[in-house]
Structure formats: C-alpha cells, structure tokens
Design a protein around this motif. Structure first.
Motif, PDB file in Angstrom:
ATOM      1  N   TYR A 182       8.431  77.953  82.135  1.00 29.67           N
ATOM      2  CA  TYR A 182       7.490  79.000  81.709  1.00 29.67           C
ATOM      3  C   TYR A 182       8.271  79.942  80.798  1.00 29.67           C
ATOM      4  O   TYR A 182       9.376  80.354  81.108  1.00 29.67           O
ATOM      5  CB  TYR A 182       6.836  79.723  82.892  1.00 29.67           C
ATOM      6  CG  TYR A 182       7.720  80.545  83.799  1.00 29.67           C
ATOM      7  CD1 TYR A 182       7.941  81.907  83.556  1.00 29.67           C
ATOM      8  CD2 TYR A 182       8.313  79.995  84.932  1.00 29.67           C
ATOM      9  CE1 TYR A 182       8.730  82.683  84.410  1.00 29.67           C
ATOM     10  CE2 TYR A 182       9.110  80.758  85.781  1.00 29.67           C
ATOM     11  CZ  TYR A 182       9.313  82.104  85.515  1.00 29.67           C
ATOM     12  OH  TYR A 182      10.094  82.867  86.351  1.00 29.67           O
ATOM     13  N   VAL A 194       1.506  86.049  83.364  1.00 31.48           N
ATOM     14  CA  VAL A 194       1.008  85.149  84.410  1.00 31.48           C
ATOM     15  C   VAL A 194       0.109  84.062  83.825  1.00 31.48           C
ATOM     16  O   VAL A 194       0.054  82.936  84.346  1.00 31.48           O
ATOM     17  CB  VAL A 194       0.284  85.958  85.518  1.00 31.48           C
ATOM     18  CG1 VAL A 194      -0.396  85.032  86.514  1.00 31.48           C
ATOM     19  CG2 VAL A 194       1.279  86.833  86.255  1.00 31.48           C
ATOM     20  N   ASN A 195      -0.579  84.372  82.724  1.00 35.29           N
ATOM     21  CA  ASN A 195      -1.406  83.332  82.089  1.00 35.29           C
ATOM     22  C   ASN A 195      -0.547  82.168  81.625  1.00 35.29           C
ATOM     23  O   ASN A 195      -0.955  81.002  81.697  1.00 35.29           O
ATOM     24  CB  ASN A 195      -2.176  83.921  80.897  1.00 35.29           C
ATOM     25  CG  ASN A 195      -3.254  84.884  81.366  1.00 35.29           C
ATOM     26  OD1 ASN A 195      -3.872  84.664  82.410  1.00 35.29           O
ATOM     27  ND2 ASN A 195      -3.477  85.953  80.619  1.00 35.29           N
ATOM     28  N   ARG A 198       0.138  79.969  84.561  1.00 37.98           N
ATOM     29  CA  ARG A 198      -1.003  79.097  84.881  1.00 37.98           C
ATOM     30  C   ARG A 198      -1.049  77.900  83.941  1.00 37.98           C
ATOM     31  O   ARG A 198      -1.314  76.761  84.363  1.00 37.98           O
ATOM     32  CB  ARG A 198      -2.312  79.897  84.801  1.00 37.98           C
ATOM     33  CG  ARG A 198      -2.434  80.947  85.901  1.00 37.98           C
ATOM     34  CD  ARG A 198      -3.861  81.473  86.045  1.00 37.98           C
ATOM     35  NE  ARG A 198      -3.896  82.471  87.107  1.00 37.98           N
ATOM     36  CZ  ARG A 198      -3.813  83.784  86.905  1.00 37.98           C
ATOM     37  NH1 ARG A 198      -3.700  84.271  85.676  1.00 37.98           N
ATOM     38  NH2 ARG A 198      -3.833  84.623  87.930  1.00 37.98           N
ATOM     39  N   GLU A 199      -0.789  78.149  82.663  1.00 34.89           N
ATOM     40  CA  GLU A 199      -0.785  77.060  81.688  1.00 34.89           C
ATOM     41  C   GLU A 199       0.316  76.045  82.010  1.00 34.89           C
ATOM     42  O   GLU A 199       0.097  74.828  81.902  1.00 34.89           O
ATOM     43  CB  GLU A 199      -0.574  77.625  80.274  1.00 34.89           C
ATOM     44  CG  GLU A 199      -1.782  78.365  79.719  1.00 34.89           C
ATOM     45  CD  GLU A 199      -1.454  79.125  78.433  1.00 34.89           C
ATOM     46  OE1 GLU A 199      -0.374  78.885  77.860  1.00 34.89           O
ATOM     47  OE2 GLU A 199      -2.284  79.966  78.028  1.00 34.89           O
ATOM     48  N   VAL A 201       1.658  75.369  84.954  1.00 34.96           N
ATOM     49  CA  VAL A 201       1.292  74.603  86.155  1.00 34.96           C
ATOM     50  C   VAL A 201       0.213  73.568  85.815  1.00 34.96           C
ATOM     51  O   VAL A 201       0.292  72.407  86.238  1.00 34.96           O
ATOM     52  CB  VAL A 201       0.825  75.548  87.284  1.00 34.96           C
ATOM     53  CG1 VAL A 201       0.201  74.763  88.428  1.00 34.96           C
ATOM     54  CG2 VAL A 201       2.004  76.368  87.803  1.00 34.96           C
ATOM     55  N   ALA A 202      -0.789  73.984  85.012  1.00 44.49           N
ATOM     56  CA  ALA A 202      -1.869  73.060  84.637  1.00 44.49           C
ATOM     57  C   ALA A 202      -1.308  71.874  83.850  1.00 44.49           C
ATOM     58  O   ALA A 202      -1.689  70.712  84.097  1.00 44.49           O
ATOM     59  CB  ALA A 202      -2.921  73.805  83.805  1.00 44.49           C
ATOM     60  N   PHE A 238       0.363  85.045  92.414  1.00 43.81           N
ATOM     61  CA  PHE A 238       0.305  83.707  91.805  1.00 43.81           C
ATOM     62  C   PHE A 238       0.875  82.660  92.772  1.00 43.81           C
ATOM     63  O   PHE A 238       0.275  81.595  92.969  1.00 43.81           O
ATOM     64  CB  PHE A 238       1.083  83.712  90.485  1.00 43.81           C
ATOM     65  CG  PHE A 238       1.185  82.374  89.828  1.00 43.81           C
ATOM     66  CD1 PHE A 238       0.108  81.854  89.113  1.00 43.81           C
ATOM     67  CD2 PHE A 238       2.340  81.618  89.932  1.00 43.81           C
ATOM     68  CE1 PHE A 238       0.197  80.612  88.507  1.00 43.81           C
ATOM     69  CE2 PHE A 238       2.435  80.369  89.337  1.00 43.81           C
ATOM     70  CZ  PHE A 238       1.358  79.867  88.620  1.00 43.81           C
ATOM     71  N   GLN A 241      -1.611  82.040  95.505  1.00 51.22           N
ATOM     72  CA  GLN A 241      -2.755  81.230  95.054  1.00 51.22           C
ATOM     73  C   GLN A 241      -2.368  79.765  94.879  1.00 51.22           C
ATOM     74  O   GLN A 241      -3.147  78.866  95.219  1.00 51.22           O
ATOM     75  CB  GLN A 241      -3.274  81.778  93.717  1.00 51.22           C
ATOM     76  CG  GLN A 241      -3.963  83.123  93.808  1.00 51.22           C
ATOM     77  CD  GLN A 241      -4.009  83.835  92.446  1.00 51.22           C
ATOM     78  OE1 GLN A 241      -3.708  83.254  91.407  1.00 51.22           O
ATOM     79  NE2 GLN A 241      -4.385  85.108  92.469  1.00 51.22           N
ATOM     80  N   GLU A 242      -1.167  79.542  94.358  1.00 55.15           N
ATOM     81  CA  GLU A 242      -0.742  78.177  94.025  1.00 55.15           C
ATOM     82  C   GLU A 242       0.076  77.520  95.143  1.00 55.15           C
ATOM     83  O   GLU A 242       0.516  76.381  95.004  1.00 55.15           O
ATOM     84  CB  GLU A 242       0.086  78.174  92.731  1.00 55.15           C
ATOM     85  CG  GLU A 242      -0.657  78.708  91.522  1.00 55.15           C
ATOM     86  CD  GLU A 242      -1.806  77.811  91.091  1.00 55.15           C
ATOM     87  OE1 GLU A 242      -1.818  76.625  91.489  1.00 55.15           O
ATOM     88  OE2 GLU A 242      -2.693  78.291  90.365  1.00 55.15           O
TER      89      GLU A 242
END
Length: 477
Positions: A182, A194-195, A198-199, A201-202, A238, A241-242
């Motif tokens: 990241y 944080v966005n 997320r990218e 992880v996706a 985060f 959530q993950e």
C-alpha cells in the motif's frame, strides 16, 4: 556426481528471492572502497554508535557490573560506580540465576518482562500482561517470528507500506508469502489513505491472495512520518473490518523531531476505542534498544507485546521461541534499563537526562540541517523528517541520466547512488530497495552523522548532485 544440497542451483528458492538493499550492492561497493583507503561515511544503516553517538553512561555501568559481578565484591567498587548503578546491577543479577552466562526463559527473564509491562502501562494508561510480552534479539527477530506464524504459503499476503523497511519484504519472501503493497502519499508528507488500503486488498483478493495481516511503521522508516491518532483509528477500524492482525513496528517511538504529532502507540488508540474493537483486533507491537537515544544496535535487545491473541497461539509462539532456547541475556538487561531508567532523586538521574536530551536535541537539529540541505539541491525535494532516523529525498533524474543507467545495466537510483559514493564517499541506500512508484526515484540516508560534520556532508552532496544534474541535463546552471 549429482548436485549437492548447498550448491546454489539447489538452494531453497525462497532464500534466493530475498533482497535486502540496506546491505546490498551499495554497501558492498562502499566496503571495497574503504579497504582501498577511501574515507566512507556509512549513512546506509541506522547504526548510531558507528557514526559517533556516545553510549549512555548509566546502562553501560550497570551491564558492566552484571558482566563482571566480582567487581561488586571489590571494596573500591563505590569509587568507580555510582550507588544506584551498583544497586541496579545487584537487582538484575538477582533475576538471573547463574548470571549472564546462563540461558533465561525462552520468553525472557520474568522480572524484565514485568518491567516492560509497567513501562507500557505508564505510556498508554492501560495495564499490560508480562505473560504476553516476549523479549527478543532485537525487534527484527520478533517480526520474523510473528510473520513465520502468520504466513502459511504463497496464497497468504501481508499489507506493507511502500516505501518500506526491507526486513518485511525479505521475511515475507523467506516465509514463502506474498507482499501486498500500500503506497504512502509523498505529496501529503507520506500520509496513509485508507481508500488506498481498500484498493490494495481488493487487488490482492482478485489475484487469489488471502490478506492476513497489515504492517505499520510508526514513526516511518524510511519516510520519517508520524501517524496521527485519527490515522491510527482509521487503520484499526480497517483491520477490524477486514479481520487483519496489525503489526505495529514502533521502534522509533523515542525519535520525534516535531511537536505537532507526538508518538502515540497503536495499543493505546485501540484501548481508547473501547469494545468491541478493543477486544477483537489482534495486535502485535515491537520495540528495541537499538534506536531512540540509546542506539544500542549491537546489543540486540527487543520485545514484542501481543494483544487479543488466543492463549493457544501464545503457547505455539512460546514453543517456537524455545527452539532458540534463550534471547541474549545482557540485551534483556539493556531492555530493562531502557524501560526503567534512573528516576528523579537517583544519583545518576541528572546525567542520564542530560545525555539523552542532548542526543535527541542534536538529532532534531540534524533532521532540519539535512532536510534544508537536500531542498537546496537541484532536482531534489525532501519532506521534513518528523521522526525516526532517516531522510528520504526524491531525486528527479533527467532522462539522459536514466538512459545512461540503462546503458550501464543499473536501476537509475542505484546508478545515481553509486556515482555519489564514488565521488563523495557517502554511502546511501537507493529508494528502489524500499519500493517506490514507477518512474520516481529516491535515496535513503540516516541523519546520524555527527552534527559538526553535517554542513560539510551536505555541501559535498550538493556539489556532487548539482554537477551530476548539469552533466545529464546538458544545461549550464
């Protein structure tokens, strides 16, 4: 005769994948030049004492007495050592049946783990359990041990900040896992979005990777930024959530050079957030005697503390620690002394404060000298070093320099750093060793050279850099 087990072709492929730029091509070339008689300034590794930082007096006195306990029986010992150092040495020797030459518990001496727990409670305002604290041979050994427990195979990924300290990429490779990068935002003083997490992880999941953990380095190495409390809350939410375990590399927590963002531990923020998060997010935090104003890199002392880790897992980690029998015992005492230093009223207190403050204040000034020096150079931009021990300037290499590097078979920033080394004797680490965005180039240098040498070092760097840029831009300055 067939291939032998230790022939290079038949080695474990994970070993061959490991890269560690801090002791890579630049360091090896610098060592060669040093043997040839060239003066080398080794700024490639955060090794304070090697660059002239003096050891703190009190911990060295205590460990000296522990190493040579017969001195305590000498009637003249009080003429050489202060009474509080003598008392401290006796206290630590009482914790070590057999003295410093005997193995300790594989988790470390119980008395010192208790001192670490008390330090954490004073720092964070929440109690800490000594049974969840393991002493290690430097923080690096602890990081390797925990990653080895997390990574089950190539399908397991670990989120790591880029730029990152190559301990993480190297260990993930060695364990056979996958690094999930990241990117930190250089234009926002190496901030974390944080966005972007997320990218990352996706994308990893799209590639069939199970992301199991996330690493933060706070303050940052090599980037020197300090995470804010709000940022840490976002990270912990985060991870919740993950369903990720958070690995908090906090080895530079004493190295803070600005007042806007003081160090705050991930554990404190987690506890402040309350339930359910405070009881559910798995966290492992790391610290060391190698950094801060101690700089005792060669002693190899560290610890990790586990939060919300199941008892059966703690038992498995204990079992793995037991394979090495015992962490380095003198280093455990250094750790005890770091977390339990002289107190107001102790004979050694004033000297300890004077020495430690002197080191930190000088580091703060050196951080400013180096940042300003880099920013005065052509095609160089550098964020201020908020914490840790490093500057990480961006070097905007001209197209002709990139072409010349290609012709020489070198990565562009390695090409630049090698030229810098040959011209000035300054040994740095190219940014490619830490990871960086495509087409962007950096180098990492420590801020550790002696303060009185800094102006000359930065002048030497500027002269080299500006001549290099002139050569490859083909434009007179």
């Amino acid at each position: 005769m067939g291939m032998k087990a230790l022939d290079h072709e038949s080695l474990n492929e994970n070993v061959k994948k490991v890269q560690y730029a801090v002791r890579g091509e630049l360091y090896l070339r610098a060592s060669e030049l040093q043997k040839e008689g060239k003066k080398i300034i080794f700024t490639n590794v955060g090794n304070p004492h090697a660059l002239g930082q003096r050891p703190l007096t009190f911990p060295r006195q205590v460990v000296a007495l522990c190493q040579a306990p017969f001195l305590l029986d000498d009637p003249n010992v009080g003429l050489l050592f202060p009474a509080d150092a003598i008392a401290s040495a006796k206290r630590y020797l009482s914790m070590t049946p057999g003295g410093l030459g005997a193995y300790s518990d594989s988790r470390g001496l119980p008395g010192i783990r208790k001192e670490v727990a008390e330090f954490i409670e004073r720092r964070d305002g929440y109690s800490s359990d000594p049974e969840l604290i393991f002493l290690t041979d430097g923080a690096s050994k602890g990081v390797m041990q925990i990653l080895n427990c997390i990574i089950r195979g190539q399908g397991d990924g670990v989120l790591v900040p880029v730029p990152q300290y190559p301990l993480y990429s190297a260990t993930i490779s060695l364990c056979g896992g996958s690094l999930v990068p990241y990117y930190l935002d250089e234009s926002a003083n190496w901030g974390l979005d944080v966005n972007n997490l997320r990218e990352s992880v996706a994308q990893a999941r799209f590639n069939g990777i199970t992301v199991r953990a996330m690493v933060i380095i706070n303050p940052g190495n090599p980037t020197g930024q300090c995470l804010s409390e709000a940022n840490l809350r976002e990270i912990l939410n985060f991870c919740h959530q993950e369903n990720l375990v958070l690995l908090g590399d906090e080895v530079y927590q004493q190295n803070i050079y600005q007042d806007e963002r003081p160090f705050i531990s991930a554990r404190k923020v987690l506890m402040d957030m309350g339930q359910p998060i405070s009881k559910e997010v798995q966290l492992v935090s790391f610290h060391t005697v190698s950094k801060g104003y101690w700089g005792e890199c060669g002693q190899r002392g560290g610890y990790f503390e586990m939060t919300n880790i199941p008892p059966q897992t703690v038992d498995e980690i204990y079992k793995i620690s037991s394979i090495s029998l015992s962490p380095n015992v003198p280093a455990q005492i250094f750790m005890g002394l770091m977390v339990n230093p002289p107190k107001p009223g102790d004979i050694s207190y004033e000297q300890y404060v004077r020495e430690s403050k002197g080191i930190l204040e000088s580091l703060r000034r050196r951080a400013r000298i180096m940042t300003d020096g880099f920013n005065s150079c052509k095609n160089v931009v550098c964020n201020f070093t908020e914490g840790a021990m490093y500057s990480f300037p961006q070097i905007r290499l001209p197209p002709k320099a990139i072409e010349a590097a290609k012709d020489a078979g070198k990565v562009p920033d390695i090409f630049y750093c090698l030229k810098l080394l040959e011209a000035t004797g300054i040994s740095t680490v190219p940014g490619s060793g830490f990871g960086q965005k495509e087409g962007v180039f950096h180098l990492r240098t420590t801020i550790l050279p002696a303060e009185e040498d800094m102006p000359e070092i930065m002048s030497s760097f500027k002269k080299f850099n500006d001549e290099f840029m002139e050569q490859y831009e083909g434009v007179k300055m």
